[in-house]
Scaffold this active site. Structure first.
Site, PDB file in Angstrom:
ATOM      1  N   SER A  83       0.778  -1.249   0.000  1.00 35.96           N
ATOM      2  CA  SER A  83       0.000   0.000   0.000  1.00 35.96           C
ATOM      3  C   SER A  83       0.806   1.294   0.000  1.00 35.96           C
ATOM      4  O   SER A  83       1.977   1.329   0.363  1.00 35.96           O
ATOM      5  CB  SER A  83      -0.989   0.051   1.162  1.00 35.96           C
ATOM      6  OG  SER A  83      -1.756  -1.123   1.226  1.00 35.96           O
ATOM      7  N   SER A 108      -2.179  -4.362  -2.858  1.00 38.64           N
ATOM      8  CA  SER A 108      -1.789  -3.032  -2.403  1.00 38.64           C
ATOM      9  C   SER A 108      -3.002  -2.121  -2.297  1.00 38.64           C
ATOM     10  O   SER A 108      -3.871  -2.120  -3.161  1.00 38.64           O
ATOM     11  CB  SER A 108      -0.780  -2.426  -3.390  1.00 38.64           C
ATOM     12  OG  SER A 108      -0.221  -1.240  -2.879  1.00 38.64           O
ATOM     13  N   ASP A 135      -3.781   1.499  -2.602  1.00 37.42           N
ATOM     14  CA  ASP A 135      -3.200   2.763  -3.077  1.00 37.42           C
ATOM     15  C   ASP A 135      -4.291   3.820  -3.132  1.00 37.42           C
ATOM     16  O   ASP A 135      -5.224   3.722  -3.942  1.00 37.42           O
ATOM     17  CB  ASP A 135      -2.563   2.572  -4.457  1.00 37.42           C
ATOM     18  CG  ASP A 135      -1.492   1.485  -4.441  1.00 37.42           C
ATOM     19  OD1 ASP A 135      -0.739   1.425  -3.460  1.00 37.42           O
ATOM     20  OD2 ASP A 135      -1.427   0.706  -5.409  1.00 37.42           O
TER      21      ASP A 135
END
Length: 335
Positions: free
Chosen positions: A217, A255, A257
């Site tokens: 992340s 992840s 984001d």
């Protein structure tokens, strides 16, 4: 004094920075950290971004690059186009305690409030920190909020970046800004994502022993005093996520984001056709903030003896030289 990317000759783009080259170049934006580092199993913390007059509601937007994360308060922020609280960043399993602590802070500041939308983001620092202990307390969050200042924020292994890593190296918190004729854009990042580091187009591969697991992340916070509405800030936030690709993110499926963008101006929004330099300022400031988050970080030994090594500064410096050589116009042939 911490090293920054510019100290090593790495300068993304050609737009000027603000005085501090930080998100705090935007008037009224403060940043505070609380760092938990016991030199052993705990490497975590809190970072607070505190805009002036935020409880009155500031135009804002959130963009999701990949939604594998726990961004508390994001749906109301997106629905109303308003940021009504400071933004707090921390480690994944501490995000809910941090949100409750932010709620305490808000209730203390508004005795009549009955509905509040705390905004808390996170990345997973469980490789270097014992994340299951959930060590963040209310006081840690309150300390970050009340200690926030307009100075140059500390970068690297501080606050919410104490235990994070990115692109195979130790990372953390980074910040940068760009100044336009009509205002400033500032970025702050909590870097914790996978891929191969790219410095101005030059790859810097981590040794095999440092290869990151996929994902983990990145949180990006953008502030500006330019007159932008929530829709335009959404466009800015999406460009911020594009900047992850400039430094080598592989946008892994694990992840989370996210980018949050807010404006401190209440003036009528600027025309869309004037946004091109704003987009460029966004890309450049986020790229540099990401690089600062790596350059300022130090090698860290953490939970169960795991290690994340800092990126070698000599490699970053060499990448800056390579970029300048590529940009230099070819010499004219002699007559």
């Amino acid at each position: 004094m911490q090293t920054r990317a510019r100290d090593l000759g790495v300068i993304p783009g050609d737009l000027p920075t603000g005085e501090l080259n930080a998100i705090t170049d935007v008037p009224g934006v403060l940043v505070g950290h609380t760092t938990l580092d016991d030199g052993n199993d705990l490497h975590t913390g809190v970072t607070a971004i505190v805009p002036a007059d935020v409880t009155s509601g500031l135009p804002a937007a959130v963009a999701v690059g990949n939604g594998y994360g726990k961004l508390v308060g994001s749906t109301q922020l997106d629905e109303l186009g308003l940021l009504e609280t400071p933004i707090v960043l921390t480690g994944t399993l501490s995000v809910f305690r941090a949100a409750d602590a932010l709620l305490t802070y808000l209730l203390d500041h508004d005795p009549k409030a009955t509905s509040l939308n705390p905004v808390v983001g996170e990345t997973n620092d469980g490789y270097l920190s014992d994340i299951r202990r959930r060590p963040i307390t209310e006081q840690h969050v309150l300390d970050a909020l009340t200690s926030a200042t307009a100075g140059l924020p500390d970068e690297g292994c501080v606050g919410a970046g104490t235990g994070t890593a990115a692109l195979g190296f130790k990372a953390g918190i980074g910040t940068s800004s760009r100044r336009l004729p009509t205002g400033t854009i500032g970025a702050l990042v909590q870097s914790n994502f996978s891929g191969t580091l790219q410095v101005l187009g030059t790859p810097i591969a981590a040794p095999p022993r440092q290869t990151d697991p996929p994902g983990n992340s990145c949180m990006i916070v953008l502030a500006t005093d330019l007159p932008l509405d929530a829709r335009q800030l959404g466009r800015i936030a999406r460009r911020a996520i594009f900047a992850l690709g400039r430094v080598g993110s592989d946008y892994a499926p694990g992840s989370g984001d996210y980018a949050i963008a807010f404006a401190t101006s209440y003036q009528p929004p600027m025309p869309d056709q004037e946004l091109r330099p704003v987009f460029q300022a966004t890309l450049n400031s986020v790229e540099e903030a990401l690089l600062n988050s790596l350059v300022a970080a130090r090698t860290t030994t953490g939970f169960q003896g795991r290690i994340r090594y800092a990126v070698p500064h000599e490699l970053v410096r060499a990448a800056g030289v390579t970029a300048r050589d590529r940009a230099r116009p070819p010499s004219s042939p002699t007559a």
